[in-house]
Design a protein around this motif. Sequence first.
Motif, PDB file in Angstrom:
ATOM      1  N   MET A 188       1.390   6.632  -6.717  1.00 52.83           N
ATOM      2  CA  MET A 188       0.120   7.425  -7.086  1.00 52.83           C
ATOM      3  C   MET A 188       0.628   9.060  -7.116  1.00 52.83           C
ATOM      4  O   MET A 188       0.437   9.933  -7.868  1.00 52.83           O
ATOM      5  CB  MET A 188      -1.238   7.202  -6.121  1.00 52.83           C
ATOM      6  N   ALA A 189       1.335   9.066  -5.957  1.00 52.58           N
ATOM      7  CA  ALA A 189       1.976  10.536  -5.724  1.00 52.58           C
ATOM      8  C   ALA A 189       2.818  11.115  -7.094  1.00 52.58           C
ATOM      9  O   ALA A 189       2.691  12.052  -7.494  1.00 52.58           O
ATOM     10  CB  ALA A 189       2.701  10.686  -4.612  1.00 52.58           C
ATOM     11  N   CYS A 190       3.605  10.012  -7.341  1.00 55.58           N
ATOM     12  CA  CYS A 190       4.624  10.386  -8.475  1.00 55.58           C
ATOM     13  C   CYS A 190       3.737  10.585  -9.816  1.00 55.58           C
ATOM     14  O   CYS A 190       4.315  11.582 -10.436  1.00 55.58           O
ATOM     15  CB  CYS A 190       5.597   8.972  -8.933  1.00 55.58           C
ATOM     16  N   ASN A 203       0.841  -1.143   0.194  1.00 57.83           N
ATOM     17  CA  ASN A 203      -0.082  -0.088   0.146  1.00 57.83           C
ATOM     18  C   ASN A 203       0.909   1.213   0.068  1.00 57.83           C
ATOM     19  O   ASN A 203       0.605   2.174  -0.715  1.00 57.83           O
ATOM     20  CB  ASN A 203      -0.905   0.018   1.156  1.00 57.83           C
ATOM     21  N   THR A 204       2.010   1.259   0.709  1.00 55.73           N
ATOM     22  CA  THR A 204       2.896   2.375   0.673  1.00 55.73           C
ATOM     23  C   THR A 204       3.477   2.519  -0.789  1.00 55.73           C
ATOM     24  O   THR A 204       3.433   3.819  -1.107  1.00 55.73           O
ATOM     25  CB  THR A 204       3.975   2.306   1.742  1.00 55.73           C
ATOM     26  N   CYS A 205       3.827   1.636  -1.386  1.00 55.88           N
ATOM     27  CA  CYS A 205       4.220   1.593  -2.717  1.00 55.88           C
ATOM     28  C   CYS A 205       3.412   2.044  -3.585  1.00 55.88           C
ATOM     29  O   CYS A 205       3.450   2.983  -4.511  1.00 55.88           O
ATOM     30  CB  CYS A 205       4.885   0.207  -3.315  1.00 55.88           C
ATOM     31  N   GLY A 206       2.107   1.696  -3.471  1.00 54.28           N
ATOM     32  CA  GLY A 206       0.920   2.238  -4.423  1.00 54.28           C
ATOM     33  C   GLY A 206       0.781   3.664  -4.061  1.00 54.28           C
ATOM     34  O   GLY A 206       0.403   4.493  -5.003  1.00 54.28           O
ATOM     35  N   ALA A 238       8.676   5.627 -12.473  1.00 59.87           N
ATOM     36  CA  ALA A 238       8.594   5.227 -11.262  1.00 59.87           C
ATOM     37  C   ALA A 238       7.417   4.964 -10.760  1.00 59.87           C
ATOM     38  O   ALA A 238       7.235   3.999  -9.960  1.00 59.87           O
ATOM     39  CB  ALA A 238       9.634   6.769 -10.514  1.00 59.87           C
ATOM     40  N   GLY A 239       6.437   5.905 -10.932  1.00 66.86           N
ATOM     41  CA  GLY A 239       5.182   5.788 -10.375  1.00 66.86           C
ATOM     42  C   GLY A 239       4.333   4.468 -10.944  1.00 66.86           C
ATOM     43  O   GLY A 239       3.697   3.614 -10.116  1.00 66.86           O
ATOM     44  N   VAL A 244       3.912  -2.612  -8.160  1.00 66.13           N
ATOM     45  CA  VAL A 244       4.501  -3.398  -6.986  1.00 66.13           C
ATOM     46  C   VAL A 244       3.084  -3.776  -5.794  1.00 66.13           C
ATOM     47  O   VAL A 244       2.879  -4.548  -5.549  1.00 66.13           O
ATOM     48  CB  VAL A 244       5.459  -2.920  -5.979  1.00 66.13           C
ATOM     49  N   SER A 245       2.458  -2.613  -6.004  1.00 66.69           N
ATOM     50  CA  SER A 245       0.984  -2.687  -5.174  1.00 66.69           C
ATOM     51  C   SER A 245       0.093  -3.570  -5.651  1.00 66.69           C
ATOM     52  O   SER A 245      -0.508  -4.410  -4.991  1.00 66.69           O
ATOM     53  CB  SER A 245       0.676  -1.062  -4.896  1.00 66.69           C
TER      54      SER A 245
END
Length: 83
Positions: free
Chosen positions: A14-16, A7-10, A41-42, A48-49
């Motif tokens: 999303m922010a990227c 979830n952190t990766c997701g 990168a995003g 990954v998420s």
Amino acid sequence: MSETFANTCGFLGMACIIFAYGYATRSATPNPFAQHGVNLAGAALLTVSLMVNMNPASLVLEFFWAAIAIWGLVKAFRQRSAK
């Protein structure tokens, strides 16, 4: 892989993507390396998420998002080499 890590990766992915879109919209001449690099990168982080929180439609979207970012990076490298 833990769900928290996924979830952190997701969220980072999303922010990227949001940052890259805002950057491209705000800037009159966006740096293609920054724009497409952050988009790539995003897409990678969101992928990954999606390995933990599977959503096939989103996975296909991230594949195309990454492919377009790679295309943009290749185009930028070619233009830089031509100068």
